[in-house]
Design a protein around this motif. Sequence first.
Motif, PDB file in Angstrom:
ATOM      1  N   ALA A  63       0.821  -1.206   0.000  1.00 29.19           N
ATOM      2  CA  ALA A  63       0.000   0.000   0.000  1.00 29.19           C
ATOM      3  C   ALA A  63       0.856   1.256   0.000  1.00 29.19           C
ATOM      4  CB  ALA A  63      -0.917  -0.010   1.224  1.00 29.19           C
ATOM      5  N   LEU A  70      -5.524   0.978  -7.068  1.00 24.49           N
ATOM      6  CA  LEU A  70      -6.765   1.715  -6.917  1.00 24.49           C
ATOM      7  C   LEU A  70      -7.394   1.475  -5.551  1.00 24.49           C
ATOM      8  CD1 LEU A  70      -8.371   1.028 -10.425  1.00 24.49           C
ATOM      9  CD2 LEU A  70      -7.131   3.068  -9.679  1.00 24.49           C
ATOM     10  N   GLU A  71      -7.640   2.546  -4.831  1.00 24.53           N
ATOM     11  CA  GLU A  71      -8.380   2.505  -3.562  1.00 24.53           C
ATOM     12  C   GLU A  71      -7.898   1.388  -2.633  1.00 24.53           C
ATOM     13  OE1 GLU A  71     -10.900   4.238  -1.990  1.00 24.53           O
ATOM     14  OE2 GLU A  71     -10.375   5.808  -3.406  1.00 24.53           O
ATOM     15  N   PRO A  72      -6.596   1.325  -2.323  1.00 24.85           N
ATOM     16  CA  PRO A  72      -6.115   0.206  -1.499  1.00 24.85           C
ATOM     17  C   PRO A  72      -6.663   0.218  -0.077  1.00 24.85           C
ATOM     18  CG  PRO A  72      -4.390   1.840  -1.782  1.00 24.85           C
ATOM     19  CD  PRO A  72      -5.496   2.234  -2.705  1.00 24.85           C
ATOM     20  N   THR A  73      -7.075   1.394   0.424  1.00 28.27           N
ATOM     21  CA  THR A  73      -7.551   1.464   1.812  1.00 28.27           C
ATOM     22  C   THR A  73      -9.055   1.680   1.929  1.00 28.27           C
ATOM     23  OG1 THR A  73      -7.271   3.865   2.049  1.00 28.27           O
ATOM     24  CG2 THR A  73      -5.328   2.477   2.450  1.00 28.27           C
ATOM     25  N   ALA A  74      -9.758   1.640   0.800  1.00 27.57           N
ATOM     26  CA  ALA A  74     -11.216   1.851   0.827  1.00 27.57           C
ATOM     27  C   ALA A  74     -11.575   3.115   1.615  1.00 27.57           C
ATOM     28  CB  ALA A  74     -11.920   0.630   1.421  1.00 27.57           C
ATOM     29  N   GLY A  75     -10.925   4.180   1.258  1.00 24.43           N
ATOM     30  CA  GLY A  75     -11.219   5.448   1.917  1.00 24.43           C
ATOM     31  C   GLY A  75     -10.733   5.521   3.354  1.00 24.43           C
ATOM     32  N   ARG A  77     -10.678   3.020   5.490  1.00 23.28           N
ATOM     33  CA  ARG A  77     -11.391   2.090   6.380  1.00 23.28           C
ATOM     34  C   ARG A  77     -10.712   0.732   6.480  1.00 23.28           C
ATOM     35  NH1 ARG A  77     -14.653   5.424   3.720  1.00 23.28           N
ATOM     36  NH2 ARG A  77     -16.325   6.497   4.851  1.00 23.28           N
ATOM     37  N   TRP A  80      -5.502  -2.824   3.289  1.00 19.26           N
ATOM     38  CA  TRP A  80      -5.042  -3.259   1.963  1.00 19.26           C
ATOM     39  C   TRP A  80      -6.143  -4.066   1.284  1.00 19.26           C
ATOM     40  CZ3 TRP A  80      -1.795  -1.778  -1.472  1.00 19.26           C
ATOM     41  CH2 TRP A  80      -1.371  -2.626  -2.502  1.00 19.26           C
ATOM     42  N   PRO A  82      -7.011  -3.372  -2.523  1.00 24.02           N
ATOM     43  CA  PRO A  82      -7.022  -2.658  -3.801  1.00 24.02           C
ATOM     44  C   PRO A  82      -8.079  -3.196  -4.754  1.00 24.02           C
ATOM     45  CG  PRO A  82      -5.146  -4.131  -3.663  1.00 24.02           C
ATOM     46  CD  PRO A  82      -5.774  -4.122  -2.313  1.00 24.02           C
ATOM     47  N   LEU A  83      -8.703  -2.304  -5.472  1.00 27.26           N
ATOM     48  CA  LEU A  83      -9.721  -2.694  -6.433  1.00 27.26           C
ATOM     49  C   LEU A  83      -9.094  -3.471  -7.589  1.00 27.26           C
ATOM     50  CD1 LEU A  83     -11.814   0.603  -6.618  1.00 27.26           C
ATOM     51  CD2 LEU A  83     -12.415  -1.513  -5.424  1.00 27.26           C
TER      52      LEU A  83
END
Length: 353
Positions: A63, A70-75, A77, A80, A82-83
């Motif tokens: 991360a 893409l978005e490894p931390t989900a905003g 929350r 790790w 990632p999309l």
Amino acid sequence: MIGVYAHHHGNGHLQRAFAVAAAMDDEVTILTSADVGDGVNPDPARIRILPLPLDHDGPGAVAGTIDHVLEPTAGGRLHWAPLGQPGLRQRTAMLTGWIDTHRPTVMWTDISVEVTLAARLTGTPVVSTVLPGRRDDAPHALAHAVCSALVAGWPRSAGAPVPAGAADPLIPVGGVSRFAGRHPVPADRGHGRPRVLHLRGSGGEGRDHRWDAVREELGEVEWVELGGPGGRWISDPWAELCRADVVISAAGQSSVADLAAADAHVVAVPEERPFAEQDDTAAKLEGLGHGAVVGRDSSVEDRISAVRRTLERSRSTPGAGSGLREAWEIDGAAERLAAVLETVSSDPGVRAR
């Protein structure tokens, strides 16, 4: 059936998983992306391994280090997730599929926020390890909150706080070491030429040439170096740990537990880790009055001084240990952690304490 998730970074998580599994009577499956070598499993008939794919694309793919992730931390929350990462999708499907097939009575995660949440979302009770350091971020708080119990691999004297998000204090079980069943031979250290063992682990940083200068300055000692990139590795360093008057080591949890099992005189050099994990472990070690600690940025002179002080303490009582084995509560640690798992397994609705 009891499930164990062992993280793949370094060797410590897998070693701890095997040590605790060996202390249990139940069938155990260890789910891991780590490379499990031949001859490591102490009881293949009862302890099974489910290899998981990695949740990244190779070395260095963690991360925050690759722009296209893409978005490894989900905003913020998660840590790790990632999309579009195929390994993450596959390992999550394998985990939940294994749970659906085998219906474990408890899952111990050592350690992953995402695996903890995935297991709990199947309705499986989860026990998770709390590592040292500051872990009050949102993902940790969420994972702590959903667990039936939280365990820590340090002694009770080092504290039992209520982790962020949790309702109850964590349960310190002591240092879980693969060497807990062995006892150092007193005659092996403190005689002849002073001996310094410098351990350089598999999960750490590059070569620190300041230690080369320390070795040159301490020309009167026998200096032995193990591990590190391109270094000499041995599968069982027990004899070397027991022979050394001083052991220089990073401050990872498993490293400290193994040093404590050998009752070694330690100079700890905490490496930089997320959440200041090794700094916190080194502080606990120093707070108990066992071992010297030198910082990552310490000078050659400070390192020489720390090694010499520790050598003097070690050599002042030939054949004696440091007292770290007892202080770090090595004996019975794996059994205490196993007992927490068995408590949750037998009564999932009760939080272990």
